[in-house]
Each structure stands twice: as structure tokens, then as C-alpha cells.
Design a protein around this motif. Sequence first.
Motif: not given
Length: 406
Positions: A17-18, A181, A209, A211, A313-315, A318, A382, A384
Motif C-alpha cells: 500500500v505505501r 514510517t 503511512n 489510509v 500497522q496498516n491493519k 484500516e 494518517h 496520505w
Amino acid sequence: MMNILFVAPYTPSPIRVRPYQFIRHLAQRGHSITLVSAADNAAALTELRTICRRVVAVPVRRTDHLLAYARAVPSELPLQAAHCLTPAMVAAVTHEIKHGEHHVIHIEHLRAAEIVRVALHQCGDGPPAVLDAVDSITLLFERTLRRGANLSSRLRALADLARTRRYEAAYPHRFAAIAVTSPEDRWALMTLNRALDRPGGSPIIVAPNGVDLTYFQAYTGPRQPHHLVFTGKMSYHANEAAARYLIEEIMPRVWAKRAEVTVTLAGAEPGPRLRGYARDPRITVTGAVPDLRPYLTEATLAVAPIRYGVGVQNKVLEAMATATPVITTRQATVALSAQPGHDLVVAEDANNFADTILTLLADDERRAAIGQAGRMYVERHHNWQQSVSRLEAVYASAGTSLPYRQ
């Protein structure tokens, strides 16, 4: 507008994703991007060709990786840096440096760093090279050694740790700037630089990072009762460790009091041990899914019992973006400024994690409040666009390219 040569060791995609979001947002802001990457995701490459000025996709076979590793073994080069260090990748980047009119080279991850260094050495000169290191791999390896999911992951970390320490320590004298990050990763790289290399050099900046807040929208509809979800690429050793911790240590404590609670492990490439969990009718193991959003929005709670890791942690982000209340460990919050107990909930051990799950399952009002606060947190912190603005500033201030250094 800048002409950016973007070099990646894998195809940027919604999973990677990044780099994917950096490319999308840089293009939206008017920059012209030439992408050189390994060709490992045909669908993503098709989309990227509509975004980038030019896409050079280089086939990298398993045998190419193995040969690159074999060439690195007698040297001091980290195996991570040798991952895609193939003649074809170097040739593609060298061609773009010689024949393109690029203002800057953006390098995605340690795995692409040496490709660009070798190409610049062959060219003798080139535009400034900015490394998005993403995380400190040294820090990740040190934590993997202590808490890795299996012996194989611990041995791989041990084999590459000393090489990676030396390589990362030299970042500020090899690249025009370095991005990471989180502040923790910046601290780790600066500590290595002071301890193992010449202190000082190029700046290390934090570009968190983000979202995609349009894609991951806040969900306020009905959810499945007493249902938990854990997301992530399940072949990644830190995610496997977290999934095993959840199923083997946390969930038996939950089921002892509420046997009806169900859990989904949603993510690509689960190994045999994780797939075996699906023999229990209360556990779903999805494998690869085209869209994580339905799994997040149907869940009562998102759980992320991270045992070790680095970076953002993107999880977690998200899940928070969909207004799904999150329970996680302190390790996953180190890179965040989220307020525990308000934006998400932190649990320290298996007993505490299970008790927190049971408490929140019984409290509709608190779940809703945490979900809403989590969404507001990612909206504020967060985005982008904010991270891309930091990259643009680094690109603009980068000096002439640094000479190749052995």
C-alpha cells in the motif's frame, strides 16, 4: 512538477500500500513518474500504466532471487538488499538514469537500495537518490529473534542481522535523504549511524503511512454479533505469530466464557498451521480476498495481538478507518499517537486481551464510541496527502546525488 524515477522491488499495489499510494498521490499532484519494478502483479501493473508516464516491469524468477542471494553470501551485502539485485533490474534502472530526465530517484525499501546504488555507480552520476526505508529492518530482525513465530524466521533474522546493521548504519552517507514510517524507526536508524558509521549525513524524516479514507469509509450499519476479525498477509512471520497467539492463547480464554464467539483470519497465504484452524467451525481462514472491507465492517471487533514488529500497522489503521473498534497490543501503538482507551484499546497479555474482548462484546455503547473516535483519529493523523507533502519537501531539498560508496 518533478520527474520522478520510482524503483521498487515488487509491484506497488493495494497490498503493497505505501508505494502504491505514494505513486497515486504524487501523480494526482502533477508529478511525472517512471516506475521500474519487479513484475509480480499483472493487475496492479495494468492500473499503474494508467497513472505513471512509463512503467518498466522486469520479470524476476525464483531462480533469479536464489542466484542473487548466492552472490551476496561471500560479501557483506544483506540478503534483503540482494533480493532483487538481478542484472535485468540493474540494467533497467541504469537505462532510465542515462536516458531519462529525472529530478530525483525514489527507492522503495532496502530491497531496492542496492539496485540503484549499482546503477548509479555504472552511470557515474545521476539524480539524487531518496530512500524510503519504510522501517528499520535491523529493529525488525532483533525483535524476530526474540519472538519469531517459528525457528525458520528466527534463523533467517539471525543470518542477516549483522549485515543489515552495517548497511542501515551507512544510509545517511549513501542517500540524499531517508524516509521512514515512524519516529521509532528514525531513532533506530540514527542510533545505528552513531554507533557503527560516521555520525551525521543526510536527514532521516518521518512520513507516516496513511489510509485511503474514501476507500475505507466509516461504517455505521449492522454487524455480526460476537464476531472478531484479524487481517494481514498471513505468510508474514509477525502476522503468523499474532494469529497463533490469538487462536491458541487468547480465544480459549474467551470461549471458556462465551463459546459462541467467532473469529476470521482474513489475509493471503496462510500456512498449514493457520489453515488447520478452520477445522473449528468457529474459525474462518479466508486466504487471499479481493477486498478486506466486508470483513472489517461485518466484525464486532477488530483484534491485532501483535507480538513484535516495526513501523505503522496498516491493519490497525484500516480497521479504525471503518469505525470498527480495535483491540491491540502496545507494540502496535508505538508508531501511533492514538490515545489508548479512547481511539483504540490496548491489552497487555492473553488474559487481559480475552477479558477486554469479553468486556467490549457486552458494551454496545463503548464499542460505538471507540469506533467513532478511531475514525476521527485516522482522519486527523494518517492522511496520505500529508505524507506526500513531506516527500515533496525532501525531493525539493535533496542535493546532488551522492557518490557510490563501497
